[in-house]
Scaffold this motif. Structure first.
Motif, short mmCIF file in Angstrom:
data_model
loop_
_atom_site.label_atom_id
_atom_site.label_comp_id
_atom_site.label_asym_id
_atom_site.label_seq_id
_atom_site.Cartn_x
_atom_site.Cartn_y
_atom_site.Cartn_z
N PRO A 398 0.81 -1.23 0.00
CA PRO A 398 0.00 0.00 0.00
C PRO A 398 0.84 1.28 0.00
O PRO A 398 0.40 2.30 -0.50
CB PRO A 398 -0.80 -0.10 1.31
N LEU A 399 2.05 1.22 0.57
CA LEU A 399 2.88 2.41 0.68
C LEU A 399 3.77 2.57 -0.55
O LEU A 399 3.96 1.62 -1.31
CB LEU A 399 3.74 2.31 1.95
N PRO A 400 4.36 3.75 -0.77
CA PRO A 400 5.26 3.94 -1.92
C PRO A 400 6.43 2.96 -1.89
O PRO A 400 6.96 2.66 -0.80
CB PRO A 400 5.74 5.39 -1.75
N PRO A 401 6.88 2.44 -3.04
CA PRO A 401 7.96 1.44 -3.09
C PRO A 401 9.23 1.87 -2.38
O PRO A 401 9.92 1.06 -1.77
CB PRO A 401 8.20 1.27 -4.59
N ARG A 402 9.55 3.17 -2.44
CA ARG A 402 10.82 3.62 -1.85
C ARG A 402 10.85 3.39 -0.34
O ARG A 402 11.93 3.24 0.25
CB ARG A 402 11.07 5.11 -2.17
N VAL A 403 9.67 3.34 0.30
CA VAL A 403 9.61 3.08 1.75
C VAL A 403 10.24 1.72 2.06
O VAL A 403 11.09 1.59 2.95
CB VAL A 403 8.16 3.13 2.26
N TYR A 404 9.83 0.70 1.29
CA TYR A 404 10.33 -0.66 1.53
C TYR A 404 11.78 -0.80 1.06
O TYR A 404 12.59 -1.44 1.74
CB TYR A 404 9.44 -1.68 0.79
N ALA A 405 12.10 -0.18 -0.08
CA ALA A 405 13.46 -0.29 -0.63
C ALA A 405 14.48 0.37 0.29
O ALA A 405 15.56 -0.18 0.55
CB ALA A 405 13.51 0.33 -2.02
N GLU A 406 14.16 1.55 0.81
CA GLU A 406 15.09 2.24 1.70
C GLU A 406 15.31 1.46 2.98
O GLU A 406 16.42 1.37 3.49
CB GLU A 406 14.57 3.65 2.00
N LYS A 411 18.93 -2.03 6.27
CA LYS A 411 19.14 -3.26 7.03
C LYS A 411 20.29 -4.10 6.45
O LYS A 411 21.06 -4.71 7.19
CB LYS A 411 17.84 -4.06 7.11
N ILE A 412 20.40 -4.12 5.12
CA ILE A 412 21.53 -4.83 4.49
C ILE A 412 22.84 -4.20 4.94
O ILE A 412 23.81 -4.89 5.29
CB ILE A 412 21.40 -4.78 2.95
N ASP A 413 22.86 -2.86 4.96
CA ASP A 413 24.05 -2.13 5.39
C ASP A 413 24.39 -2.40 6.85
O ASP A 413 25.52 -2.75 7.18
CB ASP A 413 23.80 -0.62 5.22
#
Length: 526
Positions: A398-406, A411-413
């Motif tokens: 439901p939220l903009p894709p950049r929310v999940y990508a960021e 977390k990877i970092d």
């Protein structure tokens, strides 16, 4: 003309024909007695879903009201519907269900108690209630005493909407109302809509609690090391995460908090077309009493399931509780992942069978969410078609894709996770020419990644996609690791790679506000 008076959900749930939190045995009994399902030779319930054998994305809506209006990524995935239209449809569904015998399940979404969502599911079909009982997290007797649902799913498969009156696109509807904490489903018998609607709700709620919600499977090694497997349907998420040497955390939906990973569900929902005991023993043996099969054809005399029969659909499914997998981790809560795997079934035959990604490449491929449709599986599809699903789960975000990508990038970092791209698709040519990647080879490559054996190998960059291909991998012929080597016609491979790269680039143009470093990780389409 309406003759019924308006009813409230709580009123109809106080009726005599409502059953709460029935046992698996009772649900199986009712499902078979009502003749909506049959038992297979292993004791599983099998049901046909009729017209809809999969999700109906064009019939999915979110109620556009003030509390969510500025947060939702509105568009073809998250279609708005007015509060007035929802209220009318809701009332008509409640009035309709007042005359039905209903079955109610109370449980949870989220294995981590700090983030779990208490839910209630109201069903018209017993087999649907068995499905949600096995797919969501089942409460203990003590937890049931104090259970108060914070979201309610109302499923009325035999109620059909009137688009002119209710504002829907067809007779089918899957509508989330965040203000009223209700999911309303009707006009479809496909049980997966209930599962995915709650996933969509969690994809809205969890990021606002600083928890990354993810469409992925997860497992854990003997030393507590955790791996995530992202991928769209048919790429091997469920198959590859069900590893006899690792504990299964879950096969489809997870949250990643500041403390680690947890399963959102309490069960698995596996594709079972061409399922066999030899290739996927854990899944095959999980289909027993209490499991639910959708659109699996059975022998009329013996009731033995024919998993190779696709006459009803390619999307045959099996739902079963997590503990039916022998090495499941229960409760499904673990530490931070140190390996993240993106699965793709590349029918173009271009991508390497395994490749290491930089953080920027990981963000590019996460936002792209690539796999491919095969020729012949859908009407009009005569050659492989690229499919891009943002964050490997666009229909549920439901939220903009950049929310999940960021959040994933951070977390990877923070946890120094290594990301790999794994192609479970074609090698030696595109679909129709090449061959599907050998499953034992794929398992060997993933094992090498999880055990950090690939860290010792030398890598070379793919000339078009820039991802790093290992020159050797234990248990895998080295000649298949560079996909160009497997094509008889090298010029044809180069042309195909450039073609696929251009599709990636074109898809990525749809994103805005993306850092330049991630854009630079795109393949070279020249």
């Amino acid at each position: 003309m309406e003759t019924q008076t308006n009813k409230e959900l709580k009123d109809i749930l106080n009726g005599e024909n409502v059953h709460f939190n029935l046992s698996v045995a009772k649900l199986v009994e009712i499902a078979v007695l009502r003749k909506r399902s049959e038992l297979t030779s292993t004791g599983a319930v099998t049901a046909k879903t009729g017209k809809y054998t999969g999700r109906s994305p064009k019939d999915k809506f979110i109620v556009d009201e003030p509390s969510v209006h500025d947060k939702i990524e509105w568009g073809s995935v998250n279609q708005p519907i007015s509060e007035e239209k929802f209220d009318k449809l809701y009332q008509d569904v409640i009035n309709y269900l007042d005359e039905k015998e209903l079955i109610v399940f109370d449980g949870f979404a989220g294995a981590d108690k700090r983030y779990r969502l208490p839910i209630r599911v109201v069903n018209e079909f017993a087999w649907h209630n068995l499905f949600v009982h096995q797919l969501f997290i089942r409460p203990t007797e003590e937890e049931l005493k104090t259970h108060e649902a914070q979201f309610t799913v109302i499923s009325a498969p035999t109620f059909e909407a009137n688009p002119e009156i209710h504002g829907t696109n067809s007779e089918t509807f899957i509508i989330v109302n965040f203000a009223k904490k209700v999911v309303l489903i009707g006009g479809t018998r496909y049980a997966g809509e209930m599962k995915k609607s709650i996933f969509s709700v969690m994809n809205y709620l969890l990021p606002q609690q600083n928890v990354l919600s993810m469409h992925c499977s997860a497992n854990m090694g003997k030393d507590g090391d955790v791996a995530l497997f992202f991928g769209l349907s048919g790429t091997g998420k469920t198959t590859l995460s069900a590893d006899p040497d690792r504990k299964l955390i879950g096969d489809d939906e997870h949250g990643w908090s500041d403390d680690g990973v947890f399963n959102i569900e309490g069960g698995c929902y596996a594709k079972c077309i061409n399922l066999s005991a030899e290739k996927e023993p854990e899944i095959f043996n999980a289909i027993r009493f209490g499991s639910v099969l959708e659109n699996v054809v059975i022998d009329e005399r013996t009731h033995v399931a024919d998993y190779d029969d696709n006459s009803l659909t390619e999307n045959t499914r099996a739902a079963y509780p997590l503990h039916y997998i022998p090495n499941a981790l229960i409760p499904s809560v673990a530490g931070h992942p140190n390996v993240v795997i993106f699965l793709t079934a590349d029918a173009f035959g271009v991508l390497p069978p395994i490749a290491k990604l930089t953080k920027e490449q990981a963000m590019f491929h996460f936002l792209s969410g690539y796999t491919s449709k095969l020729a012949g599986t859908e009407r009009g599809v005569t050659e492989p078609e690229a499919t891009f699903s943002t964050c490997f789960g666009a229909p549920f975000l439901p939220l903009p894709p950049r929310v999940y990508a960021e959040m994933l990038g951070e977390k990877i970092d923070k946890h120094n996770a290594q990301v790999y791209l794994v192609n479970t698709g074609w090698s030696g040519g595109p679909y129709g020419v090449g061959k599907r990647m050998n499953l034992p080879y794929t398992r060997a490559m993933i094992t090498a990644a999880l055990n950090h054996e690939l860290d010792k190998e030398e890598f070379t960059a793919h000339p078009v996609f820039g991802v790093l291909m290992p020159k050797n991998c234990p248990g895998v012929p080295s000649e298949i690791l560079n996909p160009r080597n497997t094509w008889a016609d090298k010029n044809a491979y180069d042309a195909q790679a450039t073609k696929l790269a251009s599709l990636f680039v074109k898809n990525f143009e749809t994103f805005s506000d993306i850092p330049e470093s991630i854009k630079q990780a795109a393949p070279k389409a020249e």
